[in-house]
Design an enzyme around this catalytic site. Structure first.
Site, mmCIF file in Angstrom:
data_model
loop_
_atom_site.group_PDB
_atom_site.id
_atom_site.type_symbol
_atom_site.label_atom_id
_atom_site.label_comp_id
_atom_site.label_asym_id
_atom_site.label_seq_id
_atom_site.Cartn_x
_atom_site.Cartn_y
_atom_site.Cartn_z
ATOM 1 N N TYR A 1 3.347 6.452 16.106
ATOM 2 C CA TYR A 1 2.180 5.628 15.789
ATOM 3 C C TYR A 1 0.888 6.400 16.045
ATOM 4 O O TYR A 1 -0.020 6.430 15.209
ATOM 5 C CB TYR A 1 2.213 4.344 16.612
ATOM 6 C CG TYR A 1 1.002 3.470 16.423
ATOM 7 C CD1 TYR A 1 0.870 2.662 15.302
ATOM 8 C CD2 TYR A 1 -0.023 3.450 17.377
ATOM 9 C CE1 TYR A 1 -0.259 1.859 15.125
ATOM 10 C CE2 TYR A 1 -1.137 2.653 17.209
ATOM 11 C CZ TYR A 1 -1.250 1.859 16.083
ATOM 12 O OH TYR A 1 -2.368 1.079 15.908
ATOM 13 N N LYS B 1 -2.172 7.615 13.388
ATOM 14 C CA LYS B 1 -3.589 7.269 13.493
ATOM 15 C C LYS B 1 -4.464 8.514 13.639
ATOM 16 O O LYS B 1 -5.616 8.528 13.197
ATOM 17 C CB LYS B 1 -3.805 6.297 14.653
ATOM 18 C CG LYS B 1 -3.181 4.918 14.396
ATOM 19 C CD LYS B 1 -3.722 4.268 13.124
ATOM 20 C CE LYS B 1 -3.207 2.863 12.928
ATOM 21 N NZ LYS B 1 -3.773 2.211 11.723
ATOM 22 N N THR C 1 -3.344 -9.134 19.458
ATOM 23 C CA THR C 1 -2.717 -9.356 18.157
ATOM 24 C C THR C 1 -1.203 -9.367 18.300
ATOM 25 O O THR C 1 -0.661 -9.020 19.350
ATOM 26 C CB THR C 1 -3.096 -8.236 17.168
ATOM 27 O OG1 THR C 1 -2.565 -6.986 17.680
ATOM 28 C CG2 THR C 1 -4.604 -8.118 16.992
ATOM 29 N N VAL D 1 0.806 -1.221 0.000
ATOM 30 C CA VAL D 1 0.000 0.000 0.000
ATOM 31 C C VAL D 1 0.839 1.269 0.000
ATOM 32 O O VAL D 1 0.303 2.367 -0.171
ATOM 33 C CB VAL D 1 -0.973 0.028 1.203
ATOM 34 C CG1 VAL D 1 -1.964 -1.120 1.120
ATOM 35 C CG2 VAL D 1 -0.219 0.024 2.534
#
Length: 248
Positions: free
Chosen positions: A153, A157, A188, A61
């Protein structure tokens, strides 16, 4: 539409994989994408075993041509894209701000922000022509909170959520919806890398009012709802799925 066509980036692990399985169980036709061919083909086979029409298309991407080929490949295979889930992302290099670099910033923003922008660019190219479609970007509760030792991070976002709202306003009159789902602490591989130890994971879970970490399936079910016609009057929204962690 009885068998909508769903495109999912970052589909090979975690939330993306759970989302692909959830859509398969709902009867959708699915295009899954990621960078690793062997794992992608294995997921394609698993989805087909569950009865779904599914295809894996490799894509990165971070690159415009790669995303264009992904979207065009999905349309060539199924004729349209009814919903897209932009899940490809990275935690980058967590750590103090003083330890960050131009390289660590670029590595995070190229995937999380540029990747989301390029994905929406090509998905909207198709959806605008159709006059319909639903995009769900995957953010994080850090997208509307601060995060010590995860500033890059969190910043990425925040950008995803801003782009989500802006894109929603651009295309609302064209019959296309754009929303985001913002997971809280979810079990995760990314969370394992963030926390580092079982003790830190347990400490994080103890701060969740529902008393546990989220599962990828918890997030996937929210994504399926937001993408669906059941949420047809919802656009420009950031849907937080965090067990109540940000409620107080």
């Amino acid at each position: 539409m009885d068998q909508p066509v769903i495109l999912i980036t970052g589909a090979l692990t975690g939330i993306g994989r759970a989302t692909a399985l959830a859509f398969a169980d709902s009867g959708a036709r699915i295009v899954v994408s990621g960078r690793r061919e062997a794992e992608g083909k294995a997921l394609e086979a698993e989805l087909r075993e569950r009865g779904a029409e599914a295809v894996f298309i490799a894509a990165d991407v971070r690159h415009d041509d790669s995303v264009r080929n992904l979207v065009d490949g999905a349309v060539a295979r199924f004729g349209r894209i009814d919903a897209a889930v932009n899940n490809a992302g990275t935690e980058g290099a967590p750590g103090a701000i003083v330890d960050q670099s131009a390289a660590s910033y670029a590595a995070t923003f190229d995937t999380n922000v540029l990747g989301t922008l390029l994905s929406m660019k090509h998905e909207l190219r198709v959806m605008q022509a159709q006059g319909s479609g639903s995009i769900v970007n995957v953010s994080s509760t850090y997208g509307h909170e601060g995060a010590a030792f995860a500033s890059v991070y969190a910043g990425s976002k925040h950008a995803v959520e801003g782009m989500t709202k802006s894109a929603a306003l651009e295309v609302a009159s064209l019959g296309v919806r754009v929303n985001a789902v913002a997971p809280g602490p979810t079990d995760t591989g990314m969370l394992e890398r963030f926390t580092g130890t079982a003790e830190r994971r347990a400490a994080l879970a103890s701060k969740v009012p529902l008393g546990r970490l989220g599962t990828p399936g918890d997030i996937a079910r929210a994504i399926v709802f937001v993408a669906s016609d059941a949420a047809s009057f919802m656009t420009g929204q950031i849907v937080t799925v965090d067990g109540g962690k940000t409620a107080g």
